[in-house]
Design a protein around this motif. Structure first.
Motif, PDB file in Angstrom:
ATOM      1  N   THR A  30       0.837  -1.201   0.000  1.00 47.99           N
ATOM      2  CA  THR A  30       0.000   0.000   0.000  1.00 47.99           C
ATOM      3  C   THR A  30       0.872   1.252   0.000  1.00 47.99           C
ATOM      4  OG1 THR A  30      -0.120   0.087   2.419  1.00 47.99           O
ATOM      5  CG2 THR A  30      -1.841  -1.170   1.282  1.00 47.99           C
ATOM      6  N   ARG A  31       0.308   2.316  -0.530  1.00 47.55           N
ATOM      7  CA  ARG A  31       0.902   3.643  -0.444  1.00 47.55           C
ATOM      8  C   ARG A  31      -0.236   4.656  -0.340  1.00 47.55           C
ATOM      9  NH1 ARG A  31       4.647   0.751  -0.225  1.00 47.55           N
ATOM     10  NH2 ARG A  31       6.744   0.985  -1.135  1.00 47.55           N
ATOM     11  N   SER A  32      -0.096   5.605   0.540  1.00 52.01           N
ATOM     12  CA  SER A  32      -1.083   6.683   0.624  1.00 52.01           C
ATOM     13  C   SER A  32      -0.886   7.633  -0.553  1.00 52.01           C
ATOM     14  CB  SER A  32      -0.929   7.442   1.942  1.00 52.01           C
ATOM     15  OG  SER A  32       0.296   8.161   1.944  1.00 52.01           O
ATOM     16  N   SER A  33      -1.857   8.515  -0.784  1.00 49.61           N
ATOM     17  CA  SER A  33      -1.732   9.490  -1.871  1.00 49.61           C
ATOM     18  C   SER A  33      -0.582  10.453  -1.603  1.00 49.61           C
ATOM     19  CB  SER A  33      -3.043  10.252  -2.059  1.00 49.61           C
ATOM     20  OG  SER A  33      -3.420  10.901  -0.853  1.00 49.61           O
ATOM     21  N   ALA A  34      -0.269  10.690  -0.319  1.00 54.32           N
ATOM     22  CA  ALA A  34       0.867  11.552   0.010  1.00 54.32           C
ATOM     23  C   ALA A  34       2.190  10.873  -0.326  1.00 54.32           C
ATOM     24  CB  ALA A  34       0.832  11.918   1.493  1.00 54.32           C
ATOM     25  N   GLU A  35       2.212   9.550  -0.238  1.00 55.10           N
ATOM     26  CA  GLU A  35       3.429   8.796  -0.537  1.00 55.10           C
ATOM     27  C   GLU A  35       3.601   8.515  -2.023  1.00 55.10           C
ATOM     28  OE1 GLU A  35       3.814   6.073   3.498  1.00 55.10           O
ATOM     29  OE2 GLU A  35       2.292   5.559   1.998  1.00 55.10           O
ATOM     30  N   LEU A  36       2.480   8.387  -2.744  1.00 48.38           N
ATOM     31  CA  LEU A  36       2.536   8.069  -4.173  1.00 48.38           C
ATOM     32  C   LEU A  36       1.384   8.761  -4.891  1.00 48.38           C
ATOM     33  CD1 LEU A  36       3.671   6.501  -6.594  1.00 48.38           C
ATOM     34  CD2 LEU A  36       2.224   4.567  -5.912  1.00 48.38           C
ATOM     35  N   ASP A  37       1.705   9.710  -5.756  1.00 53.06           N
ATOM     36  CA  ASP A  37       0.708  10.416  -6.559  1.00 53.06           C
ATOM     37  C   ASP A  37       0.445   9.599  -7.815  1.00 53.06           C
ATOM     38  OD1 ASP A  37      -0.854  12.082  -8.065  1.00 53.06           O
ATOM     39  OD2 ASP A  37       0.593  13.737  -8.153  1.00 53.06           O
ATOM     40  N   LEU A  38      -0.717   8.972  -7.872  1.00 58.55           N
ATOM     41  CA  LEU A  38      -1.022   8.085  -8.994  1.00 58.55           C
ATOM     42  C   LEU A  38      -1.255   8.838 -10.300  1.00 58.55           C
ATOM     43  CD1 LEU A  38      -3.329   5.435  -7.281  1.00 58.55           C
ATOM     44  CD2 LEU A  38      -0.885   5.281  -7.785  1.00 58.55           C
ATOM     45  N   THR A  39      -1.379  10.154 -10.257  1.00 61.53           N
ATOM     46  CA  THR A  39      -1.492  10.926 -11.495  1.00 61.53           C
ATOM     47  C   THR A  39      -0.109  11.282 -12.055  1.00 61.53           C
ATOM     48  OG1 THR A  39      -1.563  13.112 -10.436  1.00 61.53           O
ATOM     49  CG2 THR A  39      -3.651  11.931 -10.669  1.00 61.53           C
ATOM     50  N   ASP A  40       0.953  10.930 -11.342  1.00 60.90           N
ATOM     51  CA  ASP A  40       2.333  11.217 -11.756  1.00 60.90           C
ATOM     52  C   ASP A  40       2.913   9.983 -12.431  1.00 60.90           C
ATOM     53  OD1 ASP A  40       5.145  11.516 -11.858  1.00 60.90           O
ATOM     54  OD2 ASP A  40       5.155  12.830 -10.109  1.00 60.90           O
ATOM     55  N   GLN A  41       3.068  10.046 -13.740  1.00 59.35           N
ATOM     56  CA  GLN A  41       3.505   8.881 -14.513  1.00 59.35           C
ATOM     57  C   GLN A  41       4.860   8.356 -14.036  1.00 59.35           C
ATOM     58  OE1 GLN A  41       4.710   9.432 -18.710  1.00 59.35           O
ATOM     59  NE2 GLN A  41       3.189   7.859 -19.208  1.00 59.35           N
ATOM     60  N   ARG A  42       5.828   9.226 -13.849  1.00 61.75           N
ATOM     61  CA  ARG A  42       7.164   8.802 -13.437  1.00 61.75           C
ATOM     62  C   ARG A  42       7.140   8.163 -12.055  1.00 61.75           C
ATOM     63  NH1 ARG A  42      10.654   6.215 -15.115  1.00 61.75           N
ATOM     64  NH2 ARG A  42      10.396   7.456 -17.011  1.00 61.75           N
ATOM     65  N   ALA A  43       6.384   8.759 -11.142  1.00 64.81           N
ATOM     66  CA  ALA A  43       6.314   8.216  -9.792  1.00 64.81           C
ATOM     67  C   ALA A  43       5.724   6.815  -9.791  1.00 64.81           C
ATOM     68  CB  ALA A  43       5.493   9.138  -8.897  1.00 64.81           C
ATOM     69  N   VAL A  44       4.681   6.603 -10.578  1.00 65.66           N
ATOM     70  CA  VAL A  44       4.054   5.283 -10.645  1.00 65.66           C
ATOM     71  C   VAL A  44       4.999   4.275 -11.308  1.00 65.66           C
ATOM     72  CG1 VAL A  44       2.105   3.950 -11.549  1.00 65.66           C
ATOM     73  CG2 VAL A  44       1.734   6.259 -10.666  1.00 65.66           C
ATOM     74  N   ALA A  45       5.686   4.703 -12.358  1.00 61.82           N
ATOM     75  CA  ALA A  45       6.639   3.818 -13.028  1.00 61.82           C
ATOM     76  C   ALA A  45       7.754   3.390 -12.079  1.00 61.82           C
ATOM     77  CB  ALA A  45       7.223   4.511 -14.259  1.00 61.82           C
ATOM     78  N   ASP A  46       8.297   4.325 -11.321  1.00 63.34           N
ATOM     79  CA  ASP A  46       9.368   4.001 -10.380  1.00 63.34           C
ATOM     80  C   ASP A  46       8.865   3.057  -9.289  1.00 63.34           C
ATOM     81  OD1 ASP A  46      11.042   5.619 -11.849  1.00 63.34           O
ATOM     82  OD2 ASP A  46      10.928   7.322 -10.454  1.00 63.34           O
ATOM     83  N   PHE A  47       7.670   3.322  -8.796  1.00 65.57           N
ATOM     84  CA  PHE A  47       7.087   2.486  -7.743  1.00 65.57           C
ATOM     85  C   PHE A  47       6.901   1.050  -8.224  1.00 65.57           C
ATOM     86  CE2 PHE A  47       3.027   0.629  -6.308  1.00 65.57           C
ATOM     87  CZ  PHE A  47       3.315   0.407  -4.974  1.00 65.57           C
ATOM     88  N   PRO A  73     -15.858  19.028 -12.837  1.00 65.27           N
ATOM     89  CA  PRO A  73     -15.808  18.056 -13.936  1.00 65.27           C
ATOM     90  C   PRO A  73     -14.404  17.843 -14.488  1.00 65.27           C
ATOM     91  CG  PRO A  73     -16.754  20.132 -14.686  1.00 65.27           C
ATOM     92  CD  PRO A  73     -16.665  20.212 -13.197  1.00 65.27           C
ATOM     93  N   ALA A  74     -13.589  18.899 -14.543  1.00 65.11           N
ATOM     94  CA  ALA A  74     -12.229  18.754 -15.078  1.00 65.11           C
ATOM     95  C   ALA A  74     -11.391  17.837 -14.197  1.00 65.11           C
ATOM     96  CB  ALA A  74     -11.559  20.123 -15.204  1.00 65.11           C
ATOM     97  N   GLN A  75     -11.459  18.034 -12.884  1.00 61.36           N
ATOM     98  CA  GLN A  75     -10.708  17.157 -11.979  1.00 61.36           C
ATOM     99  C   GLN A  75     -11.190  15.719 -12.074  1.00 61.36           C
ATOM    100  OE1 GLN A  75     -11.670  20.242 -11.208  1.00 61.36           O
ATOM    101  NE2 GLN A  75     -10.463  21.127  -9.533  1.00 61.36           N
ATOM    102  N   PHE A  76     -12.500  15.529 -12.211  1.00 59.71           N
ATOM    103  CA  PHE A  76     -13.037  14.170 -12.247  1.00 59.71           C
ATOM    104  C   PHE A  76     -12.557  13.412 -13.474  1.00 59.71           C
ATOM    105  CE2 PHE A  76     -15.538  15.332  -8.705  1.00 59.71           C
ATOM    106  CZ  PHE A  76     -16.060  14.172  -8.160  1.00 59.71           C
ATOM    107  N   ILE A  77     -12.530  14.044 -14.633  1.00 59.96           N
ATOM    108  CA  ILE A  77     -12.099  13.318 -15.822  1.00 59.96           C
ATOM    109  C   ILE A  77     -10.575  13.210 -15.866  1.00 59.96           C
ATOM    110  CG2 ILE A  77     -12.084  15.338 -17.376  1.00 59.96           C
ATOM    111  CD1 ILE A  77     -13.205  13.391 -19.550  1.00 59.96           C
ATOM    112  N   TYR A  78      -9.873  14.265 -15.531  1.00 56.32           N
ATOM    113  CA  TYR A  78      -8.414  14.251 -15.614  1.00 56.32           C
ATOM    114  C   TYR A  78      -7.792  13.278 -14.611  1.00 56.32           C
ATOM    115  CZ  TYR A  78      -3.564  15.650 -14.990  1.00 56.32           C
ATOM    116  OH  TYR A  78      -2.198  15.626 -14.857  1.00 56.32           O
ATOM    117  N   GLU A  79      -8.148  13.424 -13.342  1.00 56.41           N
ATOM    118  CA  GLU A  79      -7.498  12.604 -12.319  1.00 56.41           C
ATOM    119  C   GLU A  79      -7.796  11.126 -12.496  1.00 56.41           C
ATOM    120  OE1 GLU A  79      -8.149  14.069  -8.366  1.00 56.41           O
ATOM    121  OE2 GLU A  79      -7.779  16.154  -8.965  1.00 56.41           O
ATOM    122  N   ASN A  80      -9.041  10.800 -12.846  1.00 55.81           N
ATOM    123  CA  ASN A  80      -9.365   9.382 -13.035  1.00 55.81           C
ATOM    124  C   ASN A  80      -8.689   8.796 -14.271  1.00 55.81           C
ATOM    125  OD1 ASN A  80     -11.253   8.484 -10.831  1.00 55.81           O
ATOM    126  ND2 ASN A  80     -12.316  10.330 -11.500  1.00 55.81           N
TER     127      ASN A  80
END
Length: 322
Positions: A30-47, A73-80
């Motif tokens: 597990t990782r919290s959102s503070a530990e891993l930002d799932l909208t960050d491509q590089r961070a997810v790749a490294d993890f 609406p912008a946050q809902f479509i972008y973040e997901n």
């Protein structure tokens, strides 16, 4: 098995985490959102490159009710979209063969025949009040389908109906209908209000599934042996509905919440407020044929959820401002 649960602090992810932990047979990541930002491509790749899980459960999402969907609406479509793209692609890049993503019943057209079967997807216009979120969740299904088709992965999607239960969001502006009602009826009881007014006409019908049932269904689908199931029954679709197969009107729901809370005043409706889709009942016959059905009744579940909410009030942790 090393299983990464994305969104383990959310309502559904938390319920899945509890049930997996109770099994005691897997190593849970597990990782919290503070530990891993799932909208960050590089961070997810490294993890993913470091952890190399054997399986992934994608329960992380930006969620909310009608007000939140209309306001952000912008946050809902972008973040997901970003969370789905990053987690699904990077899981594939690290050779993860098994992935389960959680979607939503809002993927189906506003006027889809009721109950809504899996093959209703992309057969008509979506409900306007949550279209950006729905488009993102449809994209998640198609991502899983595409990686399965091109790379032979086993990425599955489960589409829950409206969820509720311990861990729900009780924020006064961004909560879904059931916790929002618990908030309002509890406050009205405490204040001694003579009436409570609910949004809309009260006639739209909704289906509700307890989060513990959703977690059990998710693990059931994840554990199902695809080859054996398909050999004995029918092809397993890329997305599978999860629900109870039963619905109530919003007014009936309000009456059930009032009973659980102990509120005895009048319940009024406000037809000037948006109703949303007129009905959203899931066809869960495929999941039933697979061997799973919901166990927690709505009245029982609402009472449990209200008791949990009261416990959180006592602890000062009842509201999540998200």
């Amino acid at each position: 098995m090393r299983i990464y649960i994305a969104g383990h602090r959310g309502m559904v992810g938390g319920a899945i985490l509890r049930q997996l932990a109770a099994r005691g047979t897997d190593e849970l990541i597990t990782r919290s959102s503070a530990e891993l930002d799932l909208t960050d491509q590089r961070a997810v790749a490294d993890f993913m490159a470091v952890e190399k899980p054997d399986a992934v459960i994608l329960a992380a999402a930006r969620v909310g009710g009608i007000i939140a969907n209309n306001t952000y609406p912008a946050q809902f479509i972008y973040e997901n979209l970003m969370m789905e793209c990053n987690v699904i692609h990077q899981a594939h890049a690290q050779g993860v063969q098994h992935l389960l993503q959680l979607g939503s019943s809002c993927i189906y057209p506003r006027a889809a025949p009721q109950p809504m079967a899996e093959d209703a997807l992309l057969t008509g216009p979506l409900e306007p009040t949550n279209e950006p979120y729905a488009v993102a969740k449809i994209a998640g299904i198609k991502l899983c389908e595409s990686y399965n088709r091109q790379y032979g992965r086993d990425y599955r999607s489960v589409m829950p109906t409206n969820l509720y239960g311990p861990g729900d969001n009780f924020h006064p502006e961004n909560s879904h209908v059931l916790p929002a009602m618990i908030l309002r009826f509890h406050a009205a009881k405490q204040a001694g209000d003579a009436s409570v007014t609910i949004w809309g006409s009260g006639t739209p019908m909704r289906e509700f599934l307890h989060v513990d049932d959703m977690a059990a269904a998710s693990l059931f689908v994840m554990d199902l042996d695809r080859g054996r199931y398909e050999a004995e029954t029918e092809p397993m679709l890329s997305h599978i509905n999860v629900g109870t197969g039963q619905d109530v009107t919003i007014l009936e729901l309000a009456q059930m919440v009032a009973a659980a809370v102990g509120y005895q005043g009048a319940i009024l409706t406000d037809p000037s407020r948006p109703n949303g889709a007129p009905r959203k009942l899931m066809d869960v016959s495929r999941l039933a044929r697979m061997g799973w059905t919901a166990r927690i009744g709505l009245a029982e579940g609402i009472a449990q959820t209200y008791a949990w909410y009261l416990d959180q009030l006592d602890a000062g942790t009842a509201v999540r401002a998200k």
